[in-house]
Write a protein that holds these residues in place. Structure first.
Motif, mmCIF file in Angstrom:
data_model
loop_
_atom_site.group_PDB
_atom_site.id
_atom_site.type_symbol
_atom_site.label_atom_id
_atom_site.label_comp_id
_atom_site.label_asym_id
_atom_site.label_seq_id
_atom_site.Cartn_x
_atom_site.Cartn_y
_atom_site.Cartn_z
ATOM 1 N N GLY A 116 0.850 -1.193 0.000
ATOM 2 C CA GLY A 116 0.000 0.000 0.000
ATOM 3 C C GLY A 116 0.881 1.237 0.000
ATOM 4 N N SER A 118 0.228 3.971 2.037
ATOM 5 C CA SER A 118 0.235 4.628 3.356
ATOM 6 C C SER A 118 1.601 4.481 4.009
ATOM 7 N N TYR A 183 3.532 18.460 0.835
ATOM 8 C CA TYR A 183 2.718 17.325 0.381
ATOM 9 C C TYR A 183 1.650 17.817 -0.599
ATOM 10 N N ASP A 216 1.433 12.691 -3.929
ATOM 11 C CA ASP A 216 0.614 11.496 -3.710
ATOM 12 C C ASP A 216 -0.305 11.313 -4.923
ATOM 13 N N ALA A 218 -2.270 8.628 -5.582
ATOM 14 C CA ALA A 218 -3.137 7.469 -5.344
ATOM 15 C C ALA A 218 -4.294 7.417 -6.347
ATOM 16 N N SER A 244 -0.537 3.946 -5.420
ATOM 17 C CA SER A 244 -1.330 2.956 -4.694
ATOM 18 C C SER A 244 -2.030 1.999 -5.665
ATOM 19 N N SER A 246 -4.709 0.516 -4.401
ATOM 20 C CA SER A 246 -5.975 0.394 -3.668
ATOM 21 C C SER A 246 -7.141 1.046 -4.387
HETATM 22 N N1 PLP Z 1 -3.145 8.591 -0.255
HETATM 23 C C1 PLP Z 1 -4.392 9.021 -0.388
HETATM 24 C C2 PLP Z 1 -4.627 10.366 -0.945
HETATM 25 C C3 PLP Z 1 -5.473 8.228 0.000
HETATM 26 O O1 PLP Z 1 -6.709 8.698 -0.116
HETATM 27 C C4 PLP Z 1 -5.216 6.954 0.525
HETATM 28 C C5 PLP Z 1 -6.323 6.084 0.958
HETATM 29 O O2 PLP Z 1 -7.455 6.364 0.875
HETATM 30 C C6 PLP Z 1 -3.896 6.547 0.637
HETATM 31 C C7 PLP Z 1 -2.881 7.384 0.232
HETATM 32 C C8 PLP Z 1 -3.539 5.214 1.206
HETATM 33 O O3 PLP Z 1 -3.810 4.230 0.326
HETATM 34 P P1 PLP Z 1 -3.197 2.765 0.466
HETATM 35 O O4 PLP Z 1 -2.336 2.709 1.694
HETATM 36 O O5 PLP Z 1 -4.366 1.860 0.568
HETATM 37 O O6 PLP Z 1 -2.378 2.568 -0.767
#
Ligand code: PLP
Length: 385
Positions: A116, A118, A183, A216, A218, A244, A246
């Motif tokens: 992930g 995070s 960030y 970021d 994601a 990510s 996810s």
């Molecule tokens: N960054 C952002 C902006 C997110 O919204 C999220 C999760 O919702 C994440 C990072 C973390 O995602 P993950 O750890 O599941 O890859």
């Protein structure tokens, strides 16, 4: 109660944005405390438990997951690797890094595989901020990096988004002469809005010396107008990009992600974890997904069509919203957002929370067409009540 002083301060801030009557309602909701999901990001453990306890027959439009789940190629690869699960499988993370390098056009040394995004995001904040080097973030924005900074006593400076909900590159760059990290979430969570390449370039060119820009991405696969910051990594800039699996790739529960950066920057992140042992299931699933050449475009289109349908409906019904390029939309309820979230749950639809700087908006994740039909029906009922 967890961190009650900090919470009171947040309440005081929020109170200034609401009418007296709305604030009284919010206070009543707060008194209900942990029984209300997601009412305050300061209580992370409570929030996670509340999410875990959502009844199985409830539609989940609360955490920006992808109802499509892993693609068929990922599922097949995962099935195949499970019988070998008794062995450490370093090779799967290497194969993932190779696939990522090929897709992103970066050397493998610029890619750090992770479970992930995070985890590397948190590590990056720990590595680049400190009690003397603040973290600069946007507001409203994704709170996880601020949580990591506060944990180590680093100051967090919040810079409001511009009116168009893009990052205010000039204000963020000049927010602290000593910033350790800036960030940028692109597209931003919770607004789903894109920050232009010129703004990110400006931040990278004008940031304080030694400061690292954390981008970021994601949600970048959903966006049509966003430009990835990976060329800045290739150019050797002070940039770490977080990716990510996810979101568009539908693997939130499997846990795959990556940090992309100069090898010396990634080395600083490595020290904050143990052996680089990652779940083989996630690594093979992510690798297989990366090799599906049409997956991103196909899923982006499916999602965009459903999001457009929702936005057309909101417009027709007279509800305001922030135009989004991600798998979430901030809807202006015109009321106390947290109350709407709580009411929706009674109708078996879990939606996201409100943000302190947007207290009347609620974040709604894009689900399947059927789920969004149920969302609309529940939302109308709640708004009519
Ligand atoms: N960054 C952002 C902006 C997110 O919204 C999220 C999760 O919702 C994440 C990072 C973390 O995602 P993950 O750890 O599941 O890859």
């Amino acid at each position: 109660m967890v961190n009650s002083f900090a919470r009171e301060q947040e309440w005081a801030r929020l109170g200034r944005k609401l009418t007296r009557r709305e604030f009284a309602r919010m206070a009543a909701l707060a008194a209900a405390g942990a029984s209300l999901p997601f009412y305050n990001e300061l209580t992370l453990a409570q929030d996670m438990k509340a999410i875990a306890n959502i009844p199985p027959d409830t539609i989940r439009l609360n955490t920006n997951e992808n109802p499509m789940g892993p693609c068929p190629a990922a599922i097949e690869a995962i099935h195949k690797v499970v019988p070998q699960g008794g062995r450490y499988q370093f090779n799967q993370a290497f194969a993932f890094v190779d696939a990522m390098a090929a897709v992103e056009g970066l050397p493998t040394a610029c890619i750090l595989a992770s479970a992930g995004s995070s985890d590397p995001l948190h590590r990056a904040v720990l590595a680049f901020t400190s009690s003397s080097r603040p973290l600069v973030i946007a507001d409203p924005g994704y709170e996880a990096p601020a949580r990591a900074a506060r944990f180590i006593g680093a100051k967090v400076i919040q810079v409001p988004l511009r009116k168009d909900h893009s990052h205010d590159s000039k204000a963020m760059t000049s927010a602290s002469a000593n910033a350790g990290a800036i960030y940028v979430c692109n597209p931003n969570n919770p607004t789903g809005t894109v920050t232009r390449k010129e703004d990110i370039d400006y931040i990278v060119a004008n940031k304080p010396k030694g400061c690292v820009v954390l981008v970021d991405e994601a949600y970048i696969h959903f966006a049509t107008t966003a430009t990835s910051a990976t060329p800045l990594v290739a150019d050797g800039k002070d940039v770490v990009v977080l990716r990510s699996f996810s979101k568009l790739y539908g693997m939130a529960g499997l846990r795959a992600g990556a940090a992309l950066g100069r090898p010396d920057l990634l080395e600083k992140l490595r020290g904050y974890g143990g052996l680089p042992l990652l779940p083989a299931t996630a690594m093979v699933g992510a690798t297989a997904s990366l090799k599906e050449k049409t997956l991103v475009a196909e899923r982006r289109k499916i999602l965009a069509d459903i999001r457009e349908d929702l936005c057309d409906w909101l417009t027709k019904k007279g509800y305001g919203f922030i135009p989004s390029e991600a798998n979430m939309v901030m809807i202006d309820s015109g009321r106390v957002g947290q109350q709407i979230t709580a009411e929706m749950l009674k109708h078996k639809v879990a939606i996201g929370r409100a943000w302190q700087s947007l207290p009347r908006h609620v974040r709604v994740t894009i689900g399947t067409r059927e789920e969004m039909t149920k969302f609309k029906a529940a939302f109308e009922r709640v708004m009519a009540s």
